[in-house]
Motif scaffolding. Structure first.
Motif, PDB file in Angstrom:
ATOM      1  N   UNK A  53       0.802  -1.232   0.000  1.00  0.00           N
ATOM      2  CA  UNK A  53       0.000   0.000   0.000  1.00  0.00           C
ATOM      3  C   UNK A  53       0.835   1.284   0.000  1.00  0.00           C
ATOM      4  N   UNK A  54       1.821   1.408   0.903  1.00  0.00           N
ATOM      5  CA  UNK A  54       2.592   2.649   0.993  1.00  0.00           C
ATOM      6  C   UNK A  54       3.929   2.421   1.675  1.00  0.00           C
ATOM      7  N   UNK A  55       4.971   2.985   1.110  1.00  0.00           N
ATOM      8  CA  UNK A  55       6.314   2.871   1.670  1.00  0.00           C
ATOM      9  C   UNK A  55       6.396   3.514   3.056  1.00  0.00           C
ATOM     10  N   UNK A  56       5.457   4.388   3.372  1.00  0.00           N
ATOM     11  CA  UNK A  56       5.497   5.113   4.634  1.00  0.00           C
ATOM     12  C   UNK A  56       4.807   4.387   5.786  1.00  0.00           C
ATOM     13  N   UNK A  83       4.126   0.386  -5.613  1.00  0.00           N
ATOM     14  CA  UNK A  83       3.056   0.957  -4.804  1.00  0.00           C
ATOM     15  C   UNK A  83       2.464   2.149  -5.546  1.00  0.00           C
ATOM     16  N   UNK A  84       1.477   2.784  -4.946  1.00  0.00           N
ATOM     17  CA  UNK A  84       0.880   4.001  -5.533  1.00  0.00           C
ATOM     18  C   UNK A  84       1.557   5.248  -4.975  1.00  0.00           C
ATOM     19  N   UNK A  85       2.603   5.062  -4.153  1.00  0.00           N
ATOM     20  CA  UNK A  85       3.361   6.209  -3.650  1.00  0.00           C
ATOM     21  C   UNK A  85       3.938   7.002  -4.808  1.00  0.00           C
ATOM     22  N   UNK A  86       4.155   8.286  -4.598  1.00  0.00           N
ATOM     23  CA  UNK A  86       4.858   9.082  -5.591  1.00  0.00           C
ATOM     24  C   UNK A  86       6.301   8.600  -5.683  1.00  0.00           C
ATOM     25  N   UNK A  87       6.895   8.672  -6.855  1.00  0.00           N
ATOM     26  CA  UNK A  87       8.288   8.255  -7.003  1.00  0.00           C
ATOM     27  C   UNK A  87       9.229   9.001  -6.053  1.00  0.00           C
ATOM     28  N   UNK A  88       8.904  10.231  -5.696  1.00  0.00           N
ATOM     29  CA  UNK A  88       9.742  11.004  -4.793  1.00  0.00           C
ATOM     30  C   UNK A  88       9.812  10.352  -3.411  1.00  0.00           C
ATOM     31  N   UNK A  89       8.686   9.856  -2.926  1.00  0.00           N
ATOM     32  CA  UNK A  89       8.644   9.193  -1.616  1.00  0.00           C
ATOM     33  C   UNK A  89       9.432   7.890  -1.659  1.00  0.00           C
ATOM     34  N   UNK A 121      -7.232  -2.308  -3.838  1.00  0.00           N
ATOM     35  CA  UNK A 121      -8.208  -2.336  -2.746  1.00  0.00           C
ATOM     36  C   UNK A 121      -9.391  -1.478  -3.171  1.00  0.00           C
ATOM     37  N   UNK A 122     -10.612  -2.031  -3.085  1.00  0.00           N
ATOM     38  CA  UNK A 122     -11.784  -1.337  -3.606  1.00  0.00           C
ATOM     39  C   UNK A 122     -12.699  -0.748  -2.536  1.00  0.00           C
ATOM     40  N   UNK A 123     -12.453  -1.048  -1.268  1.00  0.00           N
ATOM     41  CA  UNK A 123     -13.274  -0.466  -0.207  1.00  0.00           C
ATOM     42  C   UNK A 123     -12.432  -0.275   1.052  1.00  0.00           C
ATOM     43  N   UNK A 127      -8.875   2.244   0.162  1.00  0.00           N
ATOM     44  CA  UNK A 127      -9.415   2.096  -1.194  1.00  0.00           C
ATOM     45  C   UNK A 127      -8.559   2.869  -2.190  1.00  0.00           C
ATOM     46  N   UNK A 128      -8.233   2.205  -3.298  1.00  0.00           N
ATOM     47  CA  UNK A 128      -7.411   2.801  -4.335  1.00  0.00           C
ATOM     48  C   UNK A 128      -5.944   2.420  -4.249  1.00  0.00           C
ATOM     49  N   UNK A 129      -5.506   1.963  -3.081  1.00  0.00           N
ATOM     50  CA  UNK A 129      -4.123   1.518  -2.929  1.00  0.00           C
ATOM     51  C   UNK A 129      -4.015   0.045  -3.298  1.00  0.00           C
ATOM     52  N   UNK A 130      -2.796  -0.477  -3.302  1.00  0.00           N
ATOM     53  CA  UNK A 130      -2.574  -1.895  -3.613  1.00  0.00           C
ATOM     54  C   UNK A 130      -2.552  -2.724  -2.347  1.00  0.00           C
ATOM     55  N   UNK A 131      -3.041  -3.950  -2.447  1.00  0.00           N
ATOM     56  CA  UNK A 131      -2.939  -4.877  -1.325  1.00  0.00           C
ATOM     57  C   UNK A 131      -1.504  -5.379  -1.240  1.00  0.00           C
ATOM     58  N   UNK A 132      -1.124  -5.852  -0.072  1.00  0.00           N
ATOM     59  CA  UNK A 132       0.223  -6.417   0.102  1.00  0.00           C
ATOM     60  C   UNK A 132       0.255  -7.768  -0.609  1.00  0.00           C
ATOM     61  N   UNK A 133       1.050  -7.837  -1.669  1.00  0.00           N
ATOM     62  CA  UNK A 133       1.095  -9.034  -2.510  1.00  0.00           C
ATOM     63  C   UNK A 133       2.517  -9.270  -2.993  1.00  0.00           C
ATOM     64  N   UNK A 134       2.798 -10.523  -3.312  1.00  0.00           N
ATOM     65  CA  UNK A 134       4.070 -10.908  -3.915  1.00  0.00           C
ATOM     66  C   UNK A 134       3.754 -11.713  -5.171  1.00  0.00           C
ATOM     67  N   UNK A 135       4.436 -11.375  -6.261  1.00  0.00           N
ATOM     68  CA  UNK A 135       4.362 -12.163  -7.487  1.00  0.00           C
ATOM     69  C   UNK A 135       5.795 -12.443  -7.908  1.00  0.00           C
ATOM     70  N   UNK A 136       6.126 -13.704  -8.124  1.00  0.00           N
ATOM     71  CA  UNK A 136       7.466 -14.096  -8.556  1.00  0.00           C
ATOM     72  C   UNK A 136       7.335 -14.702  -9.954  1.00  0.00           C
TER      73      UNK A 136
END
Length: 165
Positions: A53-56, A83-89, A121-123, A127-136
């Protein structure tokens, strides 16, 4: 639609993660220098997609640190932290932490990566962020392993993700 939890409260994602054996979908994500990265940029490399969801937040930061450590020991493997974080963060965090073995990619513009991979994440409050997931995926873009962490506050199974490589 997958059901996960945040603090024990149910929330939902936009779909299901890609199936093991399928091909990774192409993507367009923003790098720290604001240029665009696509799947083709990583052709021939094995990939660990560390999505959060967020690096912070503490758990997200921990996953980046742990995959940074693991990545330095793996041949022909790139860890993409998405993540949906800004590249600056993302750049600020990795610079402050001295993390050099991960590639930060942001889905801030459209969120299409999250939508296309069923992990938006839809609710709920995230909402609007990504769920914690791993894809290899292997060097051909074939999905070898996926994990959608059932409770967002928990860490992924690092050992299982690395073991498939």
């Amino acid at each position: 639609m997958a059901s996960i939890t945040l603090g024990g409260n149910p929330i939902h994602t936009s779909g299901e993660l890609p199936k093991v054996g399928s091909k990774l979908a192409d993507f367009k994500l923003v790098k720290n220098d604001l240029s665009t990265a696509s799947l083709a940029d990583f052709a021939g490399s094995r990939l660990v997609l560390n999505i959060f969801p967020s690096i912070d937040t503490g758990t997200c930061a921990t996953s980046v640190r742990k995959f940074n450590e693991s990545a330095s020991k793996l041949e022909n493997t790139k860890v993409l932290c998405i993540s949906r974080d800004l590249p600056f963060a993302q750049k600020r965090f990795c610079g402050a932490e001295g993390l050099e073995n991960v590639v930060n990619l942001s889905d801030f513009q459209e969120g299409s990566f999250g939508k296309n991979n069923g992990l938006e994440i839809v609710d709920g409050v995230l909402a609007g962020l990504h769920s914690r997931s791993i894809i290899v995926a292997d060097e051909n873009g074939t999905v070898l392993y996926t994990e959608q962490v059932p409770e967002i506050a928990n860490e992924p199974n690092y050992e299982a993700a690395i073991a498939v490589l």
